[in-house]
Design a protein around this motif. Sequence first.
Motif, mmCIF file in Angstrom:
data_model
loop_
_atom_site.group_PDB
_atom_site.id
_atom_site.type_symbol
_atom_site.label_atom_id
_atom_site.label_comp_id
_atom_site.label_asym_id
_atom_site.label_seq_id
_atom_site.Cartn_x
_atom_site.Cartn_y
_atom_site.Cartn_z
ATOM 1 N N VAL A 1 84.683 76.789 12.531
ATOM 2 C CA VAL A 1 84.675 78.027 12.616
ATOM 3 C C VAL A 1 86.014 78.477 12.234
ATOM 4 N N HIS B 1 86.941 81.936 9.695
ATOM 5 C CA HIS B 1 87.464 83.064 10.117
ATOM 6 C C HIS B 1 88.389 83.511 9.057
ATOM 7 N N GLU B 2 88.460 82.705 7.715
ATOM 8 C CA GLU B 2 89.251 83.352 6.843
ATOM 9 C C GLU B 2 88.327 84.266 6.052
ATOM 10 N N SER C 1 83.444 87.300 13.361
ATOM 11 C CA SER C 1 84.322 86.504 13.770
ATOM 12 C C SER C 1 84.593 86.636 14.968
ATOM 13 N N ARG D 1 84.023 83.960 18.153
ATOM 14 C CA ARG D 1 85.055 83.369 19.263
ATOM 15 C C ARG D 1 84.577 83.600 20.611
#
Length: 128
Positions: free
Chosen positions: A97, A101-102, A109, A113
Amino acid sequence: MRLPDRLARFNRYVTNPVQRLWAGSLPGFGIIEHTGRKSGRAYRTPVNVFRVPDGFAVLLTYGPDRDWVKNLVAAGGGALAHRGRTVPIAGPRVLPVAEAHEFLPPRPSALARRLHVDFVLHVTTPGK
């Protein structure tokens, strides 16, 4: 954090058949169409799917060791029913992950989390 296997089994036999009725039409949902590695049988697995610049991403809330993920990776792709259209998908990659996130949009995103998702499946669409 992976969701429990018990919940995955429940979803496979109870929730997924119902979701297959509408998941290919609604935003945020899709149906991954893949072929079994051993059986050669066609399968349709409903998922939460998010658009990314070169294709789609799926948060792997049950982890990367699910049959549908293995089938898709082994075949090198499949199809995705999304928003009333079916598009071919290719290049399936399971990514940590942190790498995802990029390219994930802000809401998915943040969801990754919050749910402590460890892996994301990334697929590309033709021409991307």
